[in-house]
Motif scaffolding. Structure first.
Motif, short mmCIF file in Angstrom:
data_model
loop_
_atom_site.label_atom_id
_atom_site.label_comp_id
_atom_site.label_asym_id
_atom_site.label_seq_id
_atom_site.Cartn_x
_atom_site.Cartn_y
_atom_site.Cartn_z
N SER A 1 -7.51 -1.04 2.51
CA SER A 1 -6.08 -1.37 2.45
C SER A 1 -5.22 -0.18 2.82
O SER A 1 -4.04 -0.33 3.14
CB SER A 1 -5.72 -1.87 1.04
OG SER A 1 -6.06 -0.91 0.05
N ASN B 1 -4.62 -3.26 -5.53
CA ASN B 1 -5.57 -3.60 -4.48
C ASN B 1 -6.32 -4.88 -4.80
O ASN B 1 -6.52 -5.74 -3.93
CB ASN B 1 -6.55 -2.42 -4.32
CG ASN B 1 -7.66 -2.67 -3.34
OD1 ASN B 1 -8.67 -3.27 -3.69
ND2 ASN B 1 -7.48 -2.19 -2.11
N ASP C 1 0.83 -1.21 0.00
CA ASP C 1 0.00 0.00 0.00
C ASP C 1 0.86 1.25 0.00
O ASP C 1 0.60 2.20 -0.74
CB ASP C 1 -0.92 -0.02 1.22
CG ASP C 1 -1.51 1.33 1.53
OD1 ASP C 1 -2.24 1.86 0.67
OD2 ASP C 1 -1.22 1.87 2.62
#
Length: 793
Positions: A345, A223, A185
């Motif tokens: 996330s 993601n 991330d």
């Protein structure tokens, strides 16, 4: 081939024969007898046999959930699969049931399936060692049957070591370089060129630019990989063709979602989109959740990637709709979060969506889980209804919604799960009649549990340790009868209620399993595609009060014709190769180009040539020339280009000609959309309705000719019908000039019949009046996108 009769042996003497992936850890060694289940009929027969299945370890090919529905509900001892991963749907549900499971097992010896796979023989005693992750070990009793004969030369040998290494690299890191989780991330956020994922941006309500849309897509590609890469290897299902309907449904999302989202936003306004999503804070048992919003963000672009893979249109076709759709989705994210980053996330995989007042309500209705009886009741209820939710939604996560963790005053936390077990939007809801629309389970965990949880953007919770069930100390459970039942009318359930509802849910699962098993492959694929594409948008359409309007005007709850036309291509093996590859590589997230094209970029007369081939079914260049009035040199060039693009298949030799491929039919759908606007469609619809009257008369006339050969009477009737069709063609040509070509063809056939050529009336494949009539009929239907019905007969 050497075999021997299996003998009862001490489990300590078992020999290791396979290694796979442990779904959840347990120190208990699991021992049972093997049973291979390959088809839904195998599963049904296994459960109906009347034998005690509690000591059976079932072995199945794929890692999908719903195939083993009846076996899981029957309480098998364990599950082993040849494909799949712990994060797959079967992994999730086996964890909920507490059924030991090892996935993607490669057996070193055993007997062979019809496909050449190595598995344990039925009845052989197996031992499953799931004491560690990731590796689980399968052992077999001494003397188990072994087939050591050479493999058939036609047997698929699977992937090469090089291919396996490449897959493992893509599973480990996104595009081989970006890791999963918080580290990945951080890397993906550093690559952003805008603050588009910051919902605290004062100007969050703006329409997104192309660059901002591409920023969202780049992050989404990682993601989605982060959430689904492991599941991408789950393999095939013996019940539901999942990858096939996913490909169809995701492509449908590209053609439909931007239209549906625009219609909803036009009705409720930009602020209304935010207000709809904000309901997730105040309601439980609602599909207005992270998964559905996330899917509205990702599915249209993924579907565009599939359409580009199939070469259906050029790169910039309709791309202007993507920033507009993404702007609507961003407004919904603002509603569900209120502020902060856009994805879970980006929030350390924490999704505490509900207002804090709900925790007080859950606490007040808490049922303590203190003993084995209470835990067993809760666990069986949770597993059975989660499995039913998956089955109702054709083996996808739309039947499940997790949120949390929510901190409690004692330092512990709550996880909240919505299970959607009776969706009236689907025709198979007859099998779940009488069940509530949804049940919600609030699970309480103590402060000292040591359990680590993460809630993905797909509204699915995973934990470390993977089996979280022993840590549940209390639950509060509610039933929501209808999708719009007020929160004041929720029913809090007791342990006795859980037992009753679980039994009813299992009965519905069995009925639904049988219903799905009886469907054809095409029915399953099309039904699953609707669950996917329309299901993603369904809760927002309901909240806006627009379901009926979207059905009537925008193709809601149906598959777009371009996607439907691709069916044969999708099921030919394309989906099983394409979907995992696009998931793993993120190459579905094609960037939005600076310029958008509102039409399909095609060659001059491409539509006319493909339409003539479509209407005739199989045609030579000369026949296409007769249908279109174009020169054969132009037709030959267009057919050659279409063949190179995969839109037509050309045959040479004694039988020569061209026919449309499934991709060609899909391409023609898109060309037709731009050729036939609302005004043209209205004009052709009027011509078609007018055509139906002489159509019945002409059929009677040809039957009369075949019966009595009364040439004078038939000619009289034909000349009267010819006058009618001349007027109809005049109206049709006013809407679409190409229909004017039919007039000369009809005139010529009538003249030939007048001059004594009896073949000119109804002889097949002779450019007879009947041939042209049938072609016109099919042309009108195809152009209007209609199916032949009783009124056409």
């Amino acid at each position: 081939m050497t075999t021997s009769e299996p003998v009862v042996a001490d489990p300590s003497t078992f020999e290791a024969v396979g290694k796979g992936l442990t779904v959840y850890e347990s120190d208990e060694l699991v021992v049972g007898r093997a049973k291979w289940l390959e088809t839904p009929e195998d599963v049904i027969s296994f459960v109906e046999s009347g034998e005690d299945v509690s000591d059976v370890i079932v072995v199945a090919r794929g890692g999908t959930t719903t195939f083993l529905t009846m076996a899981l509900n029957a309480g098998v001892r364990g599950v082993i699969t040849l494909q799949g991963a712990p994060e797959s749907h079967l992994g999730i549900v086996s964890r909920e049931f507490g059924i030991p499971c090892i996935m993607s097992v490669a057996f070193e010896r055993g007997v062979r399936t019809d496909r050449g796979e190595t598995i344990p023989a039925d009845g052989v005693r197996l031992r499953m060692d799931i004491s560690s992750r990731p590796d689980g070990i399968v052992s077999v009793e001494p003397g188990a049957p072994v087939d050591d004969s050479p493999l058939d030369a036609d047997t698929d040998g699977g992937m090469t070591p090089e291919q396996l290494a490449q897959i493992q690299a893509l599973l480990a890191n996104y595009q081989g370089e970006v890791p999963p989780g918080v580290e990945g991330d951080a890397i993906m956020r550093e690559r952003l060129g805008s603050n588009v994922l910051d919902l605290d941006d004062p100007a969050y309500d703006r329409e997104l630019s192309i660059d901002e849309t591409n920023d969202v897509l780049r992050y989404l590609a990682w993601n989605e990989w982060d959430a689904l890469a492991a599941r991408a290897t789950e393999g095939e299902s013996g019940l539901i063709p999942r990858q096939e309907y996913e490909a169809m449904g995701i492509m449908d999302s590209w053609f439909h979602h931007p239209v549906w989202l625009k219609a909803i936003q036009d009705r409720v306004g930009p602020e209304g989109m935010t207000e709809i999503a904000a309901r997730a804070k105040h309601e439980i048992g609602t599909k207005i959740n992270l998964l559905h919003i996330w899917a509205c963000a990702s599915a249209p672009s993924f579907g565009r990637g599939i359409a580009l893979e199939l070469n259906l249109h050029d790169f910039n076709y309709r791309t202007s709709v993507l920033p507009e759709a993404m702007s609507s989705v961003r407004r919904m994210y603002k509603g569900i979060w209120g502020g902060g980053p856009m994805f879970s996330s980006m929030r350390d995989y924490r999704a505490p969506i509900l207002d804090s007042s709900w925790i007080d309500r859950f606490t007040a209705d808490r049922i303590e889980i203190t003993g084995d009886a209470e835990r067993s009741t809760f666990q069986r209820f949770n597993g059975a209804l989660e499995l039913l939710g998956f089955l109702v939604h054709f083996d996808n996560r739309l039947g499940l919604g997790d949120s949390g963790p929510y901190p409690t005053e004692d330092g512990g936390f709550v996880l909240v799960r919505d299970l959607f077990i009776n969706e009236p939007a689907y025709e198979w809801s007859s099998t779940t009649e009488g069940l509530p629309y949804a049940v919600t389970i609030a699970m309480f965990f103590d402060a000292d549990s040591g359990l680590k949880v993460r809630v993905q953007d797909l509204s699915t919770m995973f934990s470390d340790p993977a089996n979280y069930l022993p840590y549940v100390k209390g639950v509060a459970v509610y039933a929501r009868d209808k999708w719009d039942t007020p929160m004041s009318d929720l029913k809090a359930l007791s342990l006795a209620d859980l037992e009753d509802l679980r039994a009813r849910g299992e009965a519905s699962s069995e009925a639904l399993y049988r219903h799905i098993a009886s469907m054809s492959q095409e029915e399953k694929v099309m039904a699953g595609a609707v669950v996917y594409a329309s299901g993603f948008v369904l809760p927002f359409a309901r909240a806006a009060g627009m379901v009926d309007e979207l059905v009537a005007e925008h193709g809601f709850m149906s598959v777009h014709p371009a996607a439907a036309a691709s069916y044969e291509t999708i099921i030919s093996g394309v989906a099983s190769e394409m979907i995992p590859r696009l998931f793993l590589t993120g190459t579905w997230a094609n960037e939005v180009p600076p310029n958008s094209g509102d039409t399909v970029a095609g060659q001059e007369y491409e539509f006319e040539v493909l339409q003539a081939v479509r209407v005739r079914g199989f045609a030579t260049a000369e026949q296409v020339a007769a249908s279109t009035g174009l020169h054969t040199s132009v037709i030959g060039q267009r057919l050659a280009e279409a063949a190179e693009a995969g839109f037509v298949k050309e045959l040479t030799g004694r039988i020569a000609g061209a026919r449309l491929t499934p991709s060609g039919r899909a391409r023609l759908v898109l060309l037709t959309e731009q050729e036939v606007g609302p005004a043209q469609e209205a004009g052709l619809a009027g011509a078609y309705e007018a055509f139906l009257v002489p159509n019945r008369e002409f059929k009677s006339l040809t039957s009369q000719w075949q019966a009595d050969k009364d040439r004078a009477a038939v000619l009289h009737g034909l000349e009267r019908i010819h006058g009618d069709v001349t007027r109809i063609l005049s109206d049709a040509a006013a809407a679409a000039p190409r229909f004017g070509v039919y007039q000369g063809r009809f005139d010529d056939a009538l003249d030939r019949f007048r001059d004594g050529d009896e073949t000119a009336l109804a002889k097949p494949m002779a450019e007879s009046y009947h041939d042209i009539w049938m072609e016109l009929h099919e042309d009108l239907l195809a152009t209007l996108g209609r199916q032949r019905g009783e009124h056409d007969e």
